[in-house]
Write a protein that holds these residues in place. Structure first.
Motif, PDB file in Angstrom:
ATOM      1  N   PRO A 244      36.260   3.545  52.714  1.00 17.83           N
ATOM      2  CA  PRO A 244      36.430   2.388  53.617  1.00 17.83           C
ATOM      3  C   PRO A 244      36.309   2.815  55.075  1.00 17.83           C
ATOM      4  N   VAL A 245      35.827   1.902  55.897  1.00 13.85           N
ATOM      5  CA  VAL A 245      35.582   2.252  57.293  1.00 13.85           C
ATOM      6  C   VAL A 245      36.871   2.643  58.003  1.00 13.85           C
ATOM      7  N   GLU A 246      37.995   2.053  57.614  1.00 12.51           N
ATOM      8  CA  GLU A 246      39.278   2.410  58.230  1.00 12.51           C
ATOM      9  C   GLU A 246      39.635   3.867  57.938  1.00 12.51           C
ATOM     10  N   GLN A 247      39.342   4.306  56.737  1.00  9.84           N
ATOM     11  CA  GLN A 247      39.607   5.705  56.381  1.00  9.84           C
ATOM     12  C   GLN A 247      38.625   6.637  57.089  1.00  9.84           C
ATOM     13  N   ALA A 248      37.364   6.218  57.183  1.00 12.46           N
ATOM     14  CA  ALA A 248      36.373   7.028  57.894  1.00 12.46           C
ATOM     15  C   ALA A 248      36.729   7.181  59.366  1.00 12.46           C
ATOM     16  N   ALA A 249      37.360   6.143  59.928  1.00 12.51           N
ATOM     17  CA  ALA A 249      37.734   6.194  61.347  1.00 12.51           C
ATOM     18  C   ALA A 249      38.739   7.309  61.620  1.00 12.51           C
ATOM     19  N   GLN A 250      39.531   7.680  60.625  1.00 12.56           N
ATOM     20  CA  GLN A 250      40.491   8.766  60.813  1.00 12.56           C
ATOM     21  C   GLN A 250      39.792  10.117  60.958  1.00 12.56           C
ATOM     22  N   VAL A 251      38.570  10.199  60.447  1.00  8.64           N
ATOM     23  CA  VAL A 251      37.796  11.441  60.524  1.00  8.64           C
ATOM     24  C   VAL A 251      36.858  11.422  61.728  1.00  8.64           C
ATOM     25  N   PHE A 252      36.127  10.302  61.894  1.00  2.55           N
ATOM     26  CA  PHE A 252      35.046  10.251  62.875  1.00  2.55           C
ATOM     27  C   PHE A 252      35.394   9.487  64.148  1.00  2.55           C
ATOM     28  N   GLY A 253      36.529   8.811  64.162  1.00  6.77           N
ATOM     29  CA  GLY A 253      36.827   7.914  65.264  1.00  6.77           C
ATOM     30  C   GLY A 253      36.311   6.518  64.945  1.00  6.77           C
TER      31      GLY A 253
END
Length: 437
Positions: A244-253
């Motif tokens: 999910p994009v919310e989880q990806a945001a924790q890695v990539f911003g």
């Protein structure tokens, strides 16, 4: 032309430098300092300036500069980037000389149900490129001042082992599972970095003032397929995982994660039709599976473009073996062998001599053989015994039809002697060996 190039040391800039020089142009590289850059033999000259400091660009566009290609990444400050355009474009006013600015397809936003949208599509930028359309318009306004102002919007760039696909490969290797982001149906418009470099050459040579061009070789590649291919490049043969994009945001911003989850279908047809652009490098899936993202050990040949081209051709041959095997294509599989006295020892110890014997065996055993499982083939080492004879080590991994590794079945280590005849590599001798623990 003598071309001032910003971003000349970068991923895209290095390719553009090579292609400009090959087309007979002289590259003047803008660098932050005067120190010589080892290996930059394609540069004609260096000038000092920093696109994060517009004042440092005063005087870099001298009367001898016949074109400017602005490849340096944006600063993140609209006023700074506007001042950079002003500094680089003002000396070109009234000359009709080209100024080519690099934007990107993210300015279009999600394309929704529209397929292969063109350059006339209104912009709807995502957050990471929020003010970029304003910079595009600032560049295009220079056409009214006698500058041949042009905007190029690349798709997601791949090739030479770099770009965003390299992030997918690294993540697959680190996490032990390939990842893709956002929603199931996300697609990315893609372009090979060397095809893109060709487009920049075409734009600087032929594009008319006030025009925008999409640098897209493949309009809409499913990112799930990209993730699977990235896993293959990383040696991770498991099903891709949707993040999910919310989880990806924790890695990539948040901003970059939103870009990775952006679904687009973008056309590059206009540049083909009008500028004669001909993108022809391997597709992104082919490049990930059997190209620059999987290093190969090479022996017995000098480093250089010719050897790289031969290794690429050998990899394509092995990819053809894989494709023919997986799809049970008898004639295409036989097409990889030379006709004169080939020999093949199969993984079960069958020794086959001559093309007719190999053909009879293949026609008997290949149809129906891949119903439950197949294999993937990766070139690992190439030894050039002569310029036209190569010994090739291949890693063969058994997989299910969906590409998932069959863990309880041993790998194979095919060994090929390849012969180049009439410009084409073919198998002269092959031995399949099962790996036993």
């Amino acid at each position: 032309m003598k071309v001032l190039l910003t971003g000349a040391t970068g991923y895209i800039g290095s390719a553009v430098t090579d292609h400009l020089a090959a087309a007979g142009h002289q590259v003047v590289a803008l660098t932050r300092g005067p120190e010589p850059q080892p290996g930059r033999t394609a540069w004609h000259a260096q000038v000092v300036g920093d696109t994060a400091d517009p004042a440092s660009l005063a005087g870099v566009v001298t009367p001898e500069i016949e074109a400017v290609i602005h490849l340096a990444p944006p600063s993140g400050d609209v006023d700074v980037d506007t001042a950079v355009i002003e500094a680089l474009a003002t000396p070109l006013r009234g000359t009709g000389r080209p100024f080519v600015y690099t934007s990107g397809v993210w300015v279009l936003g999600a394309t929704g149900e529209a397929q292969e949208v063109g350059e006339d599509t209104p912009t709807d930028p995502i957050g990471i490129v929020g003010y970029r359309p304003r910079i595009e318009q600032r560049v295009l306004a220079e056409a009214a001042e006698g500058v041949r102002a042009v905007v190029v919007r690349p798709g997601i760039v791949y090739g030479r082992g770099g770009g965003i696909p390299a992030i997918l490969v690294d993540r697959a290797r680190e996490q032990g599972v390939p990842e893709y982001y956002g929603e199931e149906g996300v697609r990315w418009p893609m372009v090979h970095v060397d095809d893109l470099a060709d487009l920049f050459v075409a734009a600087v040579e032929r594009a008319e003032a006030g025009t925008v061009w999409h640098g897209v070789g493949e309009s809409a590649v499913p990112v799930r397929d990209l993730a699977r291919a990235a896993g293959r490049a990383a040696g991770v043969l498991v099903a891709p995982q949707l993040v999910p994009v919310e989880q990806a945001a924790q890695v990539f911003g948040e901003l970059f994660a939103g870009a990775l989850a952006l679904d687009q279908s973008v056309s590059g047809a206009a540049a083909r039709t009008v500028l004669g652009w001909r993108p022809g490098r391997p597709s992104v899936l082919a490049e990930l599976v059997s190209g620059s993202y999987r290093p190969v050990e090479v022996f017995g040949a000098p480093e250089g473009p010719q050897t790289e081209a031969e290794v690429a051709a050998i990899r394509r041959l092995v990819a053809e073996v894989e494709h023919a095997q997986q799809n049970e294509l008898v004639d295409r599989f036989l097409g990889v062998f030379r006709r004169e006295d080939p020999v093949w020892t199969t993984g079960h110890g069958n020794r086959l001599s001559g093309f007719e014997e190999i053909a009879a065996f293949t026609r008997k055993v290949l149809p129906g053989a891949m119903a439950e499982s197949t294999a993937v083939y990766d070139v690992e080492r190439v030894l050039f015994l002569r310029p036209d004879v190569a010994a090739v080590n291949v890693r063969q991994q058994p997989v299910l039809p969906d590409g998932t590794r069959i863990t309880d079945r041993p790998e194979g280590r095919p060994f090929y002697i390849l012969v180049k005849e009439d410009g084409t590599w073919r198998v002269g001798a092959a031995q399949n060996t099962v790996v036993v623990d």
